[in-house]
Scaffold this motif. Structure first.
Motif, PDB file in Angstrom:
ATOM      1  N   PRO A  37       0.808  -1.230   0.000  1.00 57.71           N
ATOM      2  CA  PRO A  37       0.000   0.000   0.000  1.00 57.71           C
ATOM      3  C   PRO A  37       0.840   1.280   0.000  1.00 57.71           C
ATOM      4  CG  PRO A  37      -0.862  -1.576   1.599  1.00 57.71           C
ATOM      5  CD  PRO A  37       0.448  -2.128   1.114  1.00 57.71           C
ATOM      6  N   THR A  38       2.108   1.183   0.339  1.00 54.56           N
ATOM      7  CA  THR A  38       2.934   2.394   0.372  1.00 54.56           C
ATOM      8  C   THR A  38       3.971   2.432  -0.747  1.00 54.56           C
ATOM      9  OG1 THR A  38       4.481   1.385   1.918  1.00 54.56           O
ATOM     10  CG2 THR A  38       2.675   2.659   2.876  1.00 54.56           C
ATOM     11  N   ALA A  39       4.083   1.374  -1.530  1.00 48.53           N
ATOM     12  CA  ALA A  39       5.100   1.338  -2.587  1.00 48.53           C
ATOM     13  C   ALA A  39       4.491   0.771  -3.857  1.00 48.53           C
ATOM     14  CB  ALA A  39       6.300   0.497  -2.157  1.00 48.53           C
ATOM     15  N   PHE A 116       2.221  -4.948   8.843  1.00 46.66           N
ATOM     16  CA  PHE A 116       2.889  -4.056   7.893  1.00 46.66           C
ATOM     17  C   PHE A 116       3.134  -2.694   8.516  1.00 46.66           C
ATOM     18  CE2 PHE A 116       2.345  -1.070   4.200  1.00 46.66           C
ATOM     19  CZ  PHE A 116       3.514  -1.395   3.549  1.00 46.66           C
ATOM     20  N   ARG A 117       2.177  -2.191   9.267  1.00 48.17           N
ATOM     21  CA  ARG A 117       2.277  -0.882   9.906  1.00 48.17           C
ATOM     22  C   ARG A 117       3.342  -0.923  11.009  1.00 48.17           C
ATOM     23  NH1 ARG A 117      -1.342   3.644  10.795  1.00 48.17           N
ATOM     24  NH2 ARG A 117      -2.604   2.702   9.171  1.00 48.17           N
ATOM     25  N   PRO A 118       4.118   0.155  11.148  1.00 51.81           N
ATOM     26  CA  PRO A 118       5.098   0.180  12.244  1.00 51.81           C
ATOM     27  C   PRO A 118       4.411  -0.092  13.590  1.00 51.81           C
ATOM     28  CG  PRO A 118       5.453   2.036  10.768  1.00 51.81           C
ATOM     29  CD  PRO A 118       4.191   1.362  10.312  1.00 51.81           C
ATOM     30  N   LEU A 121       2.404   2.311  15.845  1.00 55.31           N
ATOM     31  CA  LEU A 121       1.260   3.009  15.247  1.00 55.31           C
ATOM     32  C   LEU A 121       0.052   2.089  15.049  1.00 55.31           C
ATOM     33  CD1 LEU A 121       3.150   5.114  12.518  1.00 55.31           C
ATOM     34  CD2 LEU A 121       2.634   5.713  14.898  1.00 55.31           C
TER      35      LEU A 121
ATOM     36  N   TRP B 123      -0.095   7.253  10.403  1.00 54.78           N
ATOM     37  CA  TRP B 123       1.118   6.919   9.661  1.00 54.78           C
ATOM     38  C   TRP B 123       1.048   7.655   8.320  1.00 54.78           C
ATOM     39  CZ3 TRP B 123       2.180   1.490   7.111  1.00 54.78           C
ATOM     40  CH2 TRP B 123       3.519   1.419   6.695  1.00 54.78           C
ATOM     41  N   ASP B 125       2.988   7.707   5.756  1.00 56.22           N
ATOM     42  CA  ASP B 125       3.273   6.923   4.548  1.00 56.22           C
ATOM     43  C   ASP B 125       2.031   6.203   4.032  1.00 56.22           C
ATOM     44  OD1 ASP B 125       5.830   7.719   4.923  1.00 56.22           O
ATOM     45  OD2 ASP B 125       6.695   5.730   5.202  1.00 56.22           O
ATOM     46  N   TRP B 126       1.197   5.752   4.962  1.00 52.25           N
ATOM     47  CA  TRP B 126      -0.040   5.044   4.558  1.00 52.25           C
ATOM     48  C   TRP B 126      -0.989   6.004   3.841  1.00 52.25           C
ATOM     49  CZ3 TRP B 126      -1.948   0.052   4.574  1.00 52.25           C
ATOM     50  CH2 TRP B 126      -3.313  -0.087   4.370  1.00 52.25           C
ATOM     51  N   GLY B 129       0.446   6.966   0.515  1.00 51.53           N
ATOM     52  CA  GLY B 129       0.358   5.856  -0.445  1.00 51.53           C
ATOM     53  C   GLY B 129      -1.034   5.768  -1.050  1.00 51.53           C
TER      54      GLY B 129
END
Lengths: 202, 202
Positions: A37-39, A116-118, A121, B123, B125-126, B129
């Motif tokens: 979802p982020t790349a 997937f999320r850090p 968070l 987040w 980045d999420w 994205g």
């Protein structure tokens, strides 16, 4: 045809199992890609601006997505039908299929949240809200009559992909005990030739 | 028919605009409900275990969802067609419609991230994205020829709902400047009678 694909994607598995059931698998070249979802993947974006898989590209270069549209398309290529073509029966099956797709969407969102999320968070309420959708939908499916032998339809394929994804990514989720009909359906569906060869854990 | 609905849901708006365009709006009773990803609605769950809207219940009591299936169903109730019924043209339109639906999914996920999730757990980045998916898909739509006059189709309705949702929830997102064709399409589409009466900000 070229199918942008990932082993771990349950939506991609649904398309590939449908292709096997329709006898079309040998006409599809699998292109394994990594999207998150982020790349985005530049290769996938060239066919699908959402950068999502599965995405099909026909021999004429036409892009077809999402999984539901791809299956509908494949379903026009052979005489066999994976879904009723019209009538009240069609909308009953399409609605159950939307439930199965919604189950997969919810399971994927829970997976992204939990893995997937850090870690700092993560929000438990979010993951639990998504898993509640999954569990209620499984309870609903327990009330259906699903067949695992003979010519199966897209609903059976989609439900099996949901159950397989839970075993693959949520192994601690005991979905079988309170749902004996689904457990029996899945055990029987797993015997179909298309199942082990599309197993994400293979 | 009964439609579980929320003013703020762009998927619900898509269904309602389609009903207006088909001349079916006066046959649909709107039932406004509140659902969030972490709080199901018992009333919606009775018809749809995912607890998602829009969900339609026919006069016979049959539940129909998700938005794409509801529109397909409504589209069988009148002679007018919102999508081509078959052929390569059908899959071209269904794929663009999947792009429009994917844009809405991504926008909703960005919205949940930026407004619904507790602030310390957000987040960037999420959200970025997801918004990148939105922007790439808008760039893709800029290349299409969309008509806003006469008998519009489901793709035009879905793209308009996406653009309307951006104006409603992402007012700082300047999607118009680099996409003059979309901006002109949206300005013209907004003149249709169904648009102001389904405006979430009304």
């Amino acid at each position: 045809m070229k199918l942008y694909y990932s082993n771990a994607s349950p939506f991609a598995r649904k398309v590939l199992v449908a292709a096997h059931e329709l006898g079309l698998a040998d006409r599809i070249e699998l292109v394994t890609v990594t999207v998150t979802p982020t790349a985005a993947s530049a290769e996938v974006v060239a066919a699908n601006p959402l950068s999502k898989i599965p995405t099909l590209v026909t021999d004429d270069g036409q892009a077809i997505y999402d999984s539901r549209v791809i299956v509908d398309y494949l379903d026009t290529l052979t005489p066999r039908a994976l879904a009723p073509r019209s009538g009240a029966e069609r909308f009953a099956i399409l609605t159950e299929l939307a439930a199965a797709d919604g189950l997969l969407d919810a399971a994927l969102l829970a997976r992204y949240e939990q893995m997937f999320r850090p870690e700092p968070l993560r929000w438990t309420d979010w993951a639990e809200g998504q898993l509640d959708k999954v569990r209620r939908t499984l309870d609903h499916f327990e009330g259906l009559t699903l067949k695992a032998e003979g010519e199966v339809g897209i609903l059976e394929i989609a439900v099996a992909c949901g159950l397989g994804y839970l075993d693959f990514r949520f192994a601690s989720e005991d979905w079988r005990t309170s749902r004996p009909k689904l457990a029996a359906f899945y055990a029987a569906f797993s015997q179909r030739p298309a199942w082990p060869i599309t197993d994400p854990a293979r």
